[in-house]
Enzyme design. Sequence first.
Site, PDB file in Angstrom:
ATOM      1  N   CYS B 102       0.680  -1.327  -0.135  1.00  0.00           N
ATOM      2  CA  CYS B 102      -0.059  -0.027   0.123  1.00  0.00           C
ATOM      3  C   CYS B 102       0.857   1.295   0.199  1.00  0.00           C
ATOM      4  O   CYS B 102       1.527   1.415  -1.074  1.00  0.00           O
ATOM      5  CB  CYS B 102      -1.071   0.026   0.857  1.00  0.00           C
ATOM      6  SG  CYS B 102      -2.485   0.953   0.986  1.00  0.00           S
ATOM      7  N   HIS B 236      -3.647  -5.408   0.842  1.00  0.00           N
ATOM      8  CA  HIS B 236      -3.090  -5.566   2.320  1.00  0.00           C
ATOM      9  C   HIS B 236      -2.851  -7.173   2.480  1.00  0.00           C
ATOM     10  O   HIS B 236      -3.934  -7.772   2.936  1.00  0.00           O
ATOM     11  CB  HIS B 236      -3.771  -5.145   3.347  1.00  0.00           C
ATOM     12  CG  HIS B 236      -3.364  -3.572   3.366  1.00  0.00           C
ATOM     13  ND1 HIS B 236      -2.188  -2.904   4.076  1.00  0.00           N
ATOM     14  CD2 HIS B 236      -3.960  -2.638   2.583  1.00  0.00           C
ATOM     15  CE1 HIS B 236      -2.401  -1.743   3.694  1.00  0.00           C
ATOM     16  NE2 HIS B 236      -3.368  -1.202   2.993  1.00  0.00           N
ATOM     17  N   GLU B 238      -1.210  -8.452   4.992  1.00  0.00           N
ATOM     18  CA  GLU B 238      -1.002  -8.936   6.318  1.00  0.00           C
ATOM     19  C   GLU B 238      -2.440  -8.816   7.080  1.00  0.00           C
ATOM     20  O   GLU B 238      -2.633  -9.207   8.111  1.00  0.00           O
ATOM     21  CB  GLU B 238      -0.105  -7.677   6.953  1.00  0.00           C
ATOM     22  CG  GLU B 238      -0.798  -6.511   7.067  1.00  0.00           C
ATOM     23  CD  GLU B 238      -0.642  -5.507   6.054  1.00  0.00           C
ATOM     24  OE1 GLU B 238      -0.586  -6.092   4.564  1.00  0.00           O
ATOM     25  OE2 GLU B 238      -1.051  -4.087   6.000  1.00  0.00           O
TER      26      GLU B 238
END
Lengths: 79, 277
Positions: B102, B236, B238
């Site tokens: 990002c 993302h 994660e």
Amino acid sequence: MVVAEIRIELKPGVADPEGQNTRKALELLGFKGIKGVRTVKVFEVELDSPPEAAVKECEEMCRKLLANPVIQRFKVTLK
Amino acid sequence: MSRDVRVCVLRIEGTNCEEETARAFREVGASPEKVHLKQLLHQCPKDMARDLSSYDILALPGGFSAGDYVRAGAIFAARLRSALSKELEEFVRSGRPVIGICNGFQILVELGLLPSLEGVMSVQPEAALYVNDSARFECIPTLLKHENEGSCLFTRTLPKGKVVMFPCAHAEGKLMLPQEREPALLKRLEDRGQVVFRYVDPQGRYAGYPWSPNGSISSIAGVCNPAGNVLGLMPHPERVFHRYTHPDWTRSALDPSGDGDGRAIFQSSVEHVRSQR
């Protein structure tokens, strides 16, 4: 002391979604006859340098941070 | 015992995904550390000073570094470039994995480390991640098709063609190349196997908004450098490390305590570092 105005704008042909959306919003508010809206960013930098050096420094600022040459162009003018 | 895989999760003011990013690396057995840029520049108490060269992986997490002022990622990138460009270039040349998620992707592009069209690190940006076509912040699940042939160190455990769901959350994620050379540069990216992820619809087809949240060129969501050790992506991984953080975890038949789609990214890079020892 000099005040430099640094104008950062999108290169011709690069889509400007913020400008287009603002135009739409203005038309919804009833404004008629809008031919186009473009977003432009302006930085005012105060410098303690002689005018010529000030312009050079501002151009360097554009190359190092203020403009991305892929989509933007810049113009420095002293006020 | 094998040496720890040390991960530098680099942040400045406004970075806000460093916790999850560090956590994801920890879950796959690495030793992540959240490091402020000033620690790498030794502008800090002596015992906090760190050196980039002592880490095995560099991660630039998401967020709004420096308030996204000027352009997203531009200030973080300019600070890195002015003080650490030599160390960064060496880090990349050594083949160690670097990931930007990002805001981290925006930083890698502004820094000239991606898309790496000419050399390892360009003096000025070669691409831009600019305002989404919708002109607003898009925070939605996005489906990504893995397109890399195996060069990218972060996706080695993902088969080519596999579709994963990583959520996106950005206002400036539209990948743009210099207009006058766009077709040639896009072809170069494809020919050199640098396109890692493309946005697709639920049928796996390249599609427009909302499947592509930003209008990116050729639906590109993530690119790597030709060597494959630097990856940048807007969505993302994660945030979907565990299955129970997928938005459909209660409806899906998959075990909620199992792996989420994002795990592969962290696992692949850490496994790579281990395999090099």
